[in-house]
Design a protein around this motif. Structure first.
Motif, short mmCIF file in Angstrom:
data_model
loop_
_atom_site.label_atom_id
_atom_site.label_comp_id
_atom_site.label_asym_id
_atom_site.label_seq_id
_atom_site.Cartn_x
_atom_site.Cartn_y
_atom_site.Cartn_z
N ALA A 46 39.60 -37.19 -3.72
CA ALA A 46 39.70 -36.02 -2.85
C ALA A 46 40.83 -36.30 -1.87
O ALA A 46 41.05 -37.43 -1.47
N GLU A 47 41.57 -35.27 -1.53
CA GLU A 47 42.67 -35.42 -0.57
C GLU A 47 42.14 -35.20 0.84
O GLU A 47 41.58 -34.14 1.15
N MET A 48 42.29 -36.20 1.70
CA MET A 48 41.83 -36.12 3.08
C MET A 48 42.99 -35.75 3.98
O MET A 48 44.05 -36.39 3.94
N CYS A 49 42.80 -34.71 4.79
CA CYS A 49 43.87 -34.22 5.67
C CYS A 49 43.41 -34.32 7.12
O CYS A 49 42.90 -33.35 7.69
N TYR A 50 43.59 -35.50 7.71
CA TYR A 50 43.13 -35.71 9.08
C TYR A 50 43.98 -34.94 10.08
O TYR A 50 43.54 -34.68 11.20
N GLY A 51 45.18 -34.56 9.68
CA GLY A 51 46.04 -33.75 10.53
C GLY A 51 46.12 -32.32 10.07
O GLY A 51 47.07 -31.60 10.43
N SER A 135 32.26 -34.43 11.17
CA SER A 135 33.60 -34.00 11.57
C SER A 135 34.04 -32.79 10.77
O SER A 135 33.44 -32.41 9.78
N HIS A 136 35.15 -32.21 11.22
CA HIS A 136 35.72 -31.05 10.54
C HIS A 136 37.06 -31.41 9.91
O HIS A 136 37.98 -30.58 9.85
N VAL A 137 37.16 -32.63 9.39
CA VAL A 137 38.35 -33.07 8.65
C VAL A 137 38.44 -32.27 7.35
O VAL A 137 37.44 -32.12 6.63
N MET A 138 39.62 -31.76 7.03
CA MET A 138 39.79 -30.98 5.81
C MET A 138 39.85 -31.91 4.60
O MET A 138 40.51 -32.95 4.62
N ARG A 139 39.15 -31.53 3.55
CA ARG A 139 39.08 -32.30 2.31
C ARG A 139 39.38 -31.35 1.15
O ARG A 139 38.81 -30.26 1.07
N LEU A 140 40.28 -31.74 0.27
CA LEU A 140 40.69 -30.88 -0.84
C LEU A 140 40.35 -31.52 -2.18
O LEU A 140 40.53 -32.73 -2.39
N GLY A 141 39.87 -30.71 -3.08
CA GLY A 141 39.61 -31.14 -4.44
C GLY A 141 39.89 -30.00 -5.40
O GLY A 141 40.54 -29.01 -5.04
N THR A 142 39.39 -30.13 -6.61
CA THR A 142 39.61 -29.14 -7.67
C THR A 142 38.27 -28.87 -8.34
O THR A 142 37.35 -29.69 -8.26
N GLY A 143 38.13 -27.73 -8.97
CA GLY A 143 36.94 -27.42 -9.74
C GLY A 143 37.28 -26.39 -10.81
O GLY A 143 38.43 -25.99 -10.95
N ARG A 144 36.28 -25.99 -11.56
CA ARG A 144 36.48 -24.92 -12.54
C ARG A 144 35.27 -24.00 -12.53
O ARG A 144 34.14 -24.41 -12.29
N VAL A 145 35.53 -22.73 -12.80
CA VAL A 145 34.45 -21.75 -12.90
C VAL A 145 33.54 -22.15 -14.05
O VAL A 145 34.00 -22.46 -15.16
N CYS A 146 32.24 -22.17 -13.79
CA CYS A 146 31.29 -22.58 -14.83
C CYS A 146 30.13 -21.60 -14.97
O CYS A 146 29.15 -21.89 -15.64
N GLY A 147 30.24 -20.45 -14.36
CA GLY A 147 29.21 -19.43 -14.50
C GLY A 147 29.56 -18.24 -13.62
O GLY A 147 30.05 -18.42 -12.50
#
Length: 343
Positions: A46-51, A135-147
């Motif tokens: 996961a990409e962590m974006c502390y800024g 905390s409210h640190v932004m975290r980015l990931g990926t997913g796919r529609v599954c339903g």
């Protein structure tokens, strides 16, 4: 209370809502499943974006995992010639991957649950984001529609952000389920502050965001989670349903045609949002797998990933059912690896 009239589209898959999944194959909410064999969790992706989002450019240029990001193909540049030579003359495979891209989403979370554990269950390996709890640190990931589901004549009204502030919430609305990794979105407290971003194919693409509602099911050790997003944009719901069902049909066609090459080419493709960037396609091979009692497996592969790729669908060509598509999890000394799922 009336039972909601839930109009179901497409065939049932284990990545649908938990009540639709056989109990023997349904991950309980943040369950701690037993596992035999040796698996050492490595670096989550996961990409962590502390800024905040301003960090992303810095993460792209300073990436230590894959400097220069060789092996990532922007979606607009992907075609059959990006695949091994066996598939150059066959648009079926490239169409399947492009359809997978159409149901691939960015998962953007802005909260870290107080319930995250200090360690992966049964280990002394630190669990992702434990130190960020609350905390409210932004975290980015990926997913796919599954339903994809549509509610009509339901006692429930739409819970999207627009309807929440409206005097009359829509009584006809849609629910979109997304498969990702548990370390990206852990529980309901995170899901409610998570957005699903669709259509982020390049920097000029118009995007649509869906509001998070809840975690339908999650398993810490298998690192598999599926989420529910809500919207009253029924045109979007119908389009996602169309693409999701199209991907299912194409998977079966590719499986029928190339099943004999399953363990020959071991072709493994991932569409993800590395570093929060627009969709990138990476092509490689799975190298080995570990199987556990109960049909659950984890795969390792050479397919390129980076922070931000966590939760992306690991598409292994020839496996013709959506059940068999694991989410990407991380990397360790053995290479990039998936979450643990069926086959």
């Amino acid at each position: 209370m009336k039972t909601p009239n839930k109009v179901r589209k497409g065939k049932l898959h284990p990545s649908s809502t938990p009540e639709d999944v056989p109990s023997c194959e349904r991950p309980s909410k943040v369950s701690k499943s037993d596992q035999t064999g040796v698996f050492h969790p490595g670096n989550h992706e996961a990409e962590m974006c502390y800024g905040g989002e301003a960090d992303l450019h810095k993460h792209v240029t300073g990436c230590k995992k894959n400097p220069g990001h060789k092996g990532f193909i922007p979606l607009k540049d992907f075609n059959a010639n990006c695949l091994p030579s066996r598939y150059h003359a066959d648009e079926l495979v490239s169409e399947t991957i492009k359809t997978l891209a159409a149901i691939t989403v960015q998962v953007k979370t802005k909260f870290t649950s107080l319930e995250r554990p200090a360690f992966y269950p049964g280990t002394q390996v630190p669990y992702p984001c434990y130190k960020d709890r609350g905390s409210h640190v932004m975290r980015l990931g990926t997913g796919r529609v599954c339903g994809v589901y549509k509610y009509t004549e339901s006692d429930r009204t739409c819970r999207c952000a627009k309807c929440q502030v409206s005097a009359a919430s829509s009584k006809v609305w849609g629910e979109v389920n997304v498969l990702t990794a548990t370390h990206v979105v852990f529980d309901d407290s995170e899901a409610r502050q998570t957005r699903c971003v669709l259509g982020f194919d390049d920097n000029k693409s118009p995007v649509v965001s869906l509001d998070g509602w809840k975690v339908c099911g999650a398993d810490i050790k298998r690192d598999v989670c599926w989420l529910s997003y809500v919207t009253c944009d029924l045109e979007l719901v119908d389009e996602l349903d169309k693409m999701y069902r199209r991907f299912d049909v194409l998977c079966k066609k590719v499986g029928d045609k190339y099943e004999r090459f399953l363990d020959v080419d071991k072709l493994t493709v991932i569409v993800s949002h590395p570093h929060g960037c627009p969709k990138q396609v990476s092509v490689g091979q799975w190298t080995h797998k570990r199987e556990r009692v109960g049909r659950y497996t984890r795969y390792w592969y050479t397919t390129c990933t980076c922070p931000g790729s966590s939760g992306a669908c690991v598409y292994r060509l020839g496996y013709d059912r959506l059940w068999y598509q694991h989410p990407h999890s991380g990397s360790n000394s053995e290479g990039n690896y998936s979450g643990e799922w069926i086959h």
